[in-house]
Scaffold this active site. Sequence first.
Site, mmCIF file in Angstrom:
data_model
loop_
_atom_site.group_PDB
_atom_site.id
_atom_site.type_symbol
_atom_site.label_atom_id
_atom_site.label_comp_id
_atom_site.label_asym_id
_atom_site.label_seq_id
_atom_site.Cartn_x
_atom_site.Cartn_y
_atom_site.Cartn_z
ATOM 1 N N GLY A 1 45.299 5.693 -2.253
ATOM 2 C CA GLY A 1 45.421 7.145 -2.437
ATOM 3 C C GLY A 1 44.241 8.110 -2.002
ATOM 4 O O GLY A 1 43.736 7.856 -1.176
ATOM 5 N N ASN A 2 44.263 9.406 -2.575
ATOM 6 C CA ASN A 2 43.161 10.231 -2.190
ATOM 7 C C ASN A 2 42.726 10.862 -3.403
ATOM 8 O O ASN A 2 42.870 10.526 -4.558
ATOM 9 C CB ASN A 2 43.904 11.365 -1.171
ATOM 10 C CG ASN A 2 44.991 11.963 -1.712
ATOM 11 O OD1 ASN A 2 44.828 12.927 -2.689
ATOM 12 N ND2 ASN A 2 46.101 11.618 -1.265
#
Length: 407
Positions: free
Chosen positions: A208-209
């Site tokens: 993810g981020n």
Amino acid sequence: MSRIVLGVSGGVAAYKAALLLRALTEAGHDVRVVPTPSALHFVGAATFEALSGNPVTTDVWSDVDEVAHVRIGQESDLVVIAPATADLLARAAAGRADDLLTATLLTAHCPVVFVPAMHTEMWLHPATQDNVATLRRRGSVVLPPAVGRLTGPDSGPGRLPEPADIAALTTVVLAGGASALAHDLTGRRVVISAGGTREPLDPVRYLGNRSSGKQGWALARVAAARGAEVVLVAANVELPAPFGVRVVHVGTAEELRAAVHAEATDADVVVMSAAVADFRPASVAEAKMKKDSAAEPDSVPLVRNPDILAELVAKRSPGQLVVGFAAETGDADADVLTHARAKLARKGCDLLVVNDVSGDLVFGQADNAVVVLAADGESTEIPRGPKDGVAAGIWTVVASRLTPRYS
């Protein structure tokens, strides 16, 4: 510290005014509540006085020596009427001055924001719509009502937006004046992506981020306030939906891609503010990958995700604007804007909103600062401020480039 008049008219949504008052005072503003007499049937003066620290009165006969019906309006930086009933809108449009609140409206030289709340039939009545048009023509901001549950079993447009949304929009007007919420997106359909995609490794883990989705949320909230029909494609964002906005929830880049393409077909503007993963695992394990087991991987092969922004540019319809976002940092090769201009040329979008994300200045923060680059070479710097104010600046650039519509 700004001096705000919070006008409260007599509708059941007046209870939300207490929550709005709390939000405004906690933000450091000096708030004077001026209710109509009927508003005090719903919330007592003692509540407003306790939360604001200022006296509350409804008529022009109190504090006559201070000429309150003139001074309150003259000395204010902003007037917010929430809720604004059909009766209050009618009296304001007619220039009535039959209580302290309407007298204050006639003496205020600051921006005025009306937040309507009433039953759907009252909101849609031609008389109310004419009054709204009159107030907007005179320079006041009249927000569109939210859609949802009203009193009793009724539901529809006419619900008061949530206090958090109203408070966020007041910061926009305080910073940029009434023009920051100009009703210049009326009749436009806007699609916005927000948040960050997650690409599963196994049933537990994902790539993810750090995107919080707050800037996308602000873009959606301000677009709705400026009259647009807004669809928000949200990737893994845990925030209440902005008022007047339809939210489509997605998780992965492929899900976001499908949703944005489906919604973008007849949109006037598509804004890709979501942080979309460039890569995803080539395969997803059916069970959790554990250490010291046969399933422990030596490496995780990745495959490239589709370039959604480039696809939107290739498929855009005549007159449609495509707006990209670039989270950039400078490096030994080039600075932030040099990298961003190269991306703008590579992607082919109409506008590129550039965030300098070095030093934890953006992700999860309440404030932001951006530069909007245009394909024709123009550049607009939007200084650091609350993300809703930044959103207003972005929409001003976008609105100036929309193809005019002729009836």
